[in-house]
Structure formats: structure tokens, C-alpha cells
Write a protein that holds these residues in place. Sequence first.
Motif, PDB file in Angstrom:
ATOM      1  N   GLY A  69       0.805  -1.214   0.000  1.00 57.67           N
ATOM      2  CA  GLY A  69       0.000   0.000   0.000  1.00 57.67           C
ATOM      3  C   GLY A  69       0.838   1.263   0.000  1.00 57.67           C
ATOM      4  N   ARG A  70       2.081   1.137   0.382  1.00 57.76           N
ATOM      5  CA  ARG A  70       2.989   2.291   0.381  1.00 57.76           C
ATOM      6  C   ARG A  70       3.552   2.486  -1.014  1.00 57.76           C
ATOM      7  N   ASP A  71       3.868   3.720  -1.324  1.00 59.65           N
ATOM      8  CA  ASP A  71       4.482   4.030  -2.608  1.00 59.65           C
ATOM      9  C   ASP A  71       5.896   3.477  -2.675  1.00 59.65           C
ATOM     10  N   SER A  72       6.333   3.190  -3.874  1.00 57.72           N
ATOM     11  CA  SER A  72       7.723   2.817  -4.087  1.00 57.72           C
ATOM     12  C   SER A  72       8.557   4.096  -4.136  1.00 57.72           C
ATOM     13  N   PHE A  73       9.860   3.941  -4.092  1.00 53.37           N
ATOM     14  CA  PHE A  73      10.720   5.098  -4.314  1.00 53.37           C
ATOM     15  C   PHE A  73      11.650   4.796  -5.482  1.00 53.37           C
ATOM     16  N   ALA A  74      12.131   5.839  -6.112  1.00 50.41           N
ATOM     17  CA  ALA A  74      12.955   5.698  -7.309  1.00 50.41           C
ATOM     18  C   ALA A  74      14.412   5.996  -6.996  1.00 50.41           C
ATOM     19  N   VAL A  75      15.281   5.220  -7.621  1.00 49.00           N
ATOM     20  CA  VAL A  75      16.724   5.398  -7.508  1.00 49.00           C
ATOM     21  C   VAL A  75      17.265   5.455  -8.928  1.00 49.00           C
ATOM     22  N   GLY A  76      18.114   6.415  -9.202  1.00 46.61           N
ATOM     23  CA  GLY A  76      18.719   6.511 -10.530  1.00 46.61           C
ATOM     24  C   GLY A  76      19.523   5.265 -10.866  1.00 46.61           C
ATOM     25  N   SER A  77      19.606   4.948 -12.135  1.00 47.59           N
ATOM     26  CA  SER A  77      20.297   3.735 -12.577  1.00 47.59           C
ATOM     27  C   SER A  77      21.745   3.680 -12.109  1.00 47.59           C
ATOM     28  N   ASP A  78      22.470   4.781 -12.224  1.00 46.65           N
ATOM     29  CA  ASP A  78      23.871   4.804 -11.794  1.00 46.65           C
ATOM     30  C   ASP A  78      23.991   4.571 -10.295  1.00 46.65           C
ATOM     31  N   ALA A  79      23.092   5.162  -9.523  1.00 44.14           N
ATOM     32  CA  ALA A  79      23.117   4.971  -8.070  1.00 44.14           C
ATOM     33  C   ALA A  79      22.799   3.523  -7.718  1.00 44.14           C
ATOM     34  N   TRP A  80      21.860   2.914  -8.442  1.00 45.66           N
ATOM     35  CA  TRP A  80      21.510   1.514  -8.165  1.00 45.66           C
ATOM     36  C   TRP A  80      22.693   0.590  -8.456  1.00 45.66           C
ATOM     37  N   VAL A  81      23.387   0.817  -9.558  1.00 43.94           N
ATOM     38  CA  VAL A  81      24.552  -0.001  -9.901  1.00 43.94           C
ATOM     39  C   VAL A  81      25.626   0.136  -8.822  1.00 43.94           C
ATOM     40  N   ALA A  82      25.866   1.352  -8.351  1.00 40.31           N
ATOM     41  CA  ALA A  82      26.849   1.568  -7.291  1.00 40.31           C
ATOM     42  C   ALA A  82      26.429   0.878  -5.999  1.00 40.31           C
ATOM     43  N   PHE A  83      25.149   0.962  -5.646  1.00 37.78           N
ATOM     44  CA  PHE A  83      24.636   0.299  -4.451  1.00 37.78           C
ATOM     45  C   PHE A  83      24.801  -1.213  -4.558  1.00 37.78           C
ATOM     46  N   ALA A  84      24.392  -1.794  -5.673  1.00 39.96           N
ATOM     47  CA  ALA A  84      24.480  -3.239  -5.860  1.00 39.96           C
ATOM     48  C   ALA A  84      25.935  -3.718  -5.793  1.00 39.96           C
ATOM     49  N   ALA A  85      26.843  -2.949  -6.373  1.00 37.32           N
ATOM     50  CA  ALA A  85      28.264  -3.307  -6.314  1.00 37.32           C
ATOM     51  C   ALA A  85      28.767  -3.251  -4.881  1.00 37.32           C
ATOM     52  N   HIS A  86      28.337  -2.262  -4.129  1.00 39.04           N
ATOM     53  CA  HIS A  86      28.772  -2.117  -2.750  1.00 39.04           C
ATOM     54  C   HIS A  86      28.298  -3.276  -1.879  1.00 39.04           C
ATOM     55  N   VAL A  87      27.024  -3.624  -1.985  1.00 40.00           N
ATOM     56  CA  VAL A  87      26.500  -4.690  -1.121  1.00 40.00           C
ATOM     57  C   VAL A  87      26.978  -6.067  -1.541  1.00 40.00           C
ATOM     58  N   SER A  88      27.381  -6.226  -2.798  1.00 35.57           N
ATOM     59  CA  SER A  88      27.883  -7.525  -3.234  1.00 35.57           C
ATOM     60  C   SER A  88      29.377  -7.672  -2.963  1.00 35.57           C
ATOM     61  N   GLY A  89      30.018  -6.576  -2.534  1.00 37.90           N
ATOM     62  CA  GLY A  89      31.428  -6.614  -2.231  1.00 37.90           C
ATOM     63  C   GLY A  89      32.333  -6.468  -3.439  1.00 37.90           C
ATOM     64  N   SER A  90      31.779  -6.097  -4.570  1.00 39.53           N
ATOM     65  CA  SER A  90      32.578  -5.947  -5.799  1.00 39.53           C
ATOM     66  C   SER A  90      33.319  -4.640  -5.809  1.00 39.53           C
TER      67      SER A  90
END
Length: 60
Positions: free
Chosen positions: A39-60
Motif C-alpha cells: 500500500g505504500r508508494d515505491s521510491f525511485a533510484v537513478g540507474s547509476d546509483a543503483w549499480v553503485a549500491f548493488a556493487a557495494h553490497v555484493s562486495g565488488s
Amino acid sequence: MSTELDWFKSSYSGSGGDNCVEVAVDAEAVRVRDSKDLGRDSFAVGSDAWVAFAAHVSGS
């Protein structure tokens, strides 16, 4: 948002379906939502920020 998004959960999510974050990609950004509270709205993250986040949490 008026368009339907294709939401998916991480492959690391359990099969019970609880406590998951779901993401969907559209032309503008990566959308993020809490699967327990649709029921809550989603939030948006820019593509570049998402790639950086995913790399950080995966340890790459």
C-alpha cells in the motif's frame, strides 16, 4: 505512476515471501518497494546509483 511495472525479488529472498524488497526497472529509474506493505508508494533510484549500491553490497 500509471504504467504497470514488472516487480521481482532478489534471488537471496526466502521462499516464504516475507521481509523482502522488490525492485522494478523502468525507463527513468529503478523502483524499490517493501513487499510486506504494497500500500505504500515505491521510491525511485537513478540507474547509476543503483549499480553503485548493488556493487557495494555484493562486495565488488
